[in-house]
Design a protein around this motif. Structure first.
Motif, mmCIF file in Angstrom:
data_model
loop_
_atom_site.group_PDB
_atom_site.id
_atom_site.type_symbol
_atom_site.label_atom_id
_atom_site.label_comp_id
_atom_site.label_asym_id
_atom_site.label_seq_id
_atom_site.Cartn_x
_atom_site.Cartn_y
_atom_site.Cartn_z
ATOM 1 N N TYR A 117 0.687 -1.291 -0.122
ATOM 2 C CA TYR A 117 -0.006 0.137 0.005
ATOM 3 C C TYR A 117 0.842 1.261 0.025
ATOM 4 C CZ TYR A 117 -3.469 3.569 1.908
ATOM 5 O OH TYR A 117 -3.990 4.626 2.015
ATOM 6 N N SER A 120 2.673 1.685 -3.199
ATOM 7 C CA SER A 120 1.787 2.361 -4.345
ATOM 8 C C SER A 120 1.498 3.674 -4.241
ATOM 9 C CB SER A 120 0.248 1.455 -4.236
ATOM 10 O OG SER A 120 -0.330 1.606 -3.070
ATOM 11 N N TRP A 125 1.076 5.051 -8.369
ATOM 12 C CA TRP A 125 0.386 4.011 -9.123
ATOM 13 C C TRP A 125 -0.880 4.620 -9.526
ATOM 14 C CZ3 TRP A 125 2.378 -0.915 -6.423
ATOM 15 C CH2 TRP A 125 3.736 -1.067 -6.472
ATOM 16 N N PRO A 158 -7.106 -4.585 -2.471
ATOM 17 C CA PRO A 158 -6.788 -3.670 -3.535
ATOM 18 C C PRO A 158 -8.197 -2.531 -3.855
ATOM 19 C CG PRO A 158 -7.631 -5.778 -4.588
ATOM 20 C CD PRO A 158 -7.548 -5.900 -2.911
ATOM 21 N N PRO A 161 -7.044 1.300 -4.513
ATOM 22 C CA PRO A 161 -6.455 1.712 -5.899
ATOM 23 C C PRO A 161 -7.489 1.385 -6.744
ATOM 24 C CG PRO A 161 -5.004 0.473 -4.640
ATOM 25 C CD PRO A 161 -6.145 0.271 -3.843
#
Length: 253
Positions: A117, A120, A125, A158, A161
């Motif tokens: 996490y 990212s 990202w 996830p 994201p």
């Protein structure tokens, strides 16, 4: 009762209070992060199952607050009900792992989730999910998020994201995150209770953590107007990366 008997309890209460004050502040500034911070910090002090039981009520109260503050709850529930169903199924199915059967690997999994996490966030990202793929992806993302939640107590991977990849309007994104986190919290409570890892004693301790969490959230909302959100998020991700690596490597080296 002697001082030597009470000092460990005092230190534990102080650590829990400060953790939820910090976690609430992060949520007040960024709109998310309370369970992530709480699990990251408390995971260095106790078993992930104990930390997960403590965060149930603070997470539920603050996320319901966030969920109900937006204007489009009904529309978001209709849009993401498959994802929410997947979160419940995955979390309840995997909760026995964090509740005991996973042992030290639950701590390692928590470290891996936090590290991923944080990476990212630091690397910015960003993915885009075309609308035509959403209906097929949502239940899969939900189940995977649930499995990660049940195994580690972290709700963000996830799901976060993925929701960001849908390019929702800011208000809808904040409310959708609140919906995802609320469902994850309730599912985690059910899963832990089924595994006898969330009892009335845990409920009392979790209730006491609500106050510092709300105070922190209030303080974070006040702070938000005086600092750069980008700078705050960068330092937040650095701290999560350090906690994640510490937990990940604890049993591997």
């Amino acid at each position: 009762m002697t001082a030597s008997m009470t000092s460990p309890d005092t230190a534990r209460i102080a650590a829990i209070t400060l953790t939820f004050l910090l976690a609430g502040t992060v949520k007040g500034v960024t709109g998310m992060g309370l369970p992530t911070v709480a699990m990251g910090v408390l995971g260095t002090l106790m078993l992930p199952a104990e930390a997960a039981a403590l965060l149930i009520l603070p997470s539920l109260v603050t996320n319901v607050w966030q969920l109900l503050a937006g204007p489009r709850l009904g529309a978001l529930v209709r849009r993401f009900w498959l994802m929410m169903t997947g979160i419940v199924i995955g979390t309840v199915a995997a909760a026995s792992f964090i509740a005991g059967s996973g042992g030290v690997w639950a701590t390692t999994g928590l470290g891996a989730a936090l590290t991923l996490y944080a990476a990212s966030g630091l690397l910015s990202w960003h993915f885009t999910v075309p609308p035509r793929h959403e209906r097929r992806l949502s239940p899969v993302i939900g189940v995977v998020t649930g499995l990660v939640t049940g195994a580690t107590g972290v709700f963000v991977v996830p799901a976060v994201p993925y929701l960001q990849a849908l390019d929702l309007k800011k208000e809808d994104l904040v409310q959708a995150l609140g919906l995802s986190f609320t469902v994850s919290t309730v599912a985690l409570a059910i899963g832990l209770a089924r595994a006898s890892a969330f009892t009335t004693t845990d409920l009392t301790s979790s209730l006491l953590a609500v106050v510092p969490a709300l105070l922190g959230m209030w303080a974070g909302q006040r702070i938000r107007g005086h600092i750069s959100p980008a700078t705050f998020r960068r330092w937040f991700f650095f701290c999560m990366l350090a906690l994640g690596l510490q937990l990940l490597l604890r049993h591997l080296i």
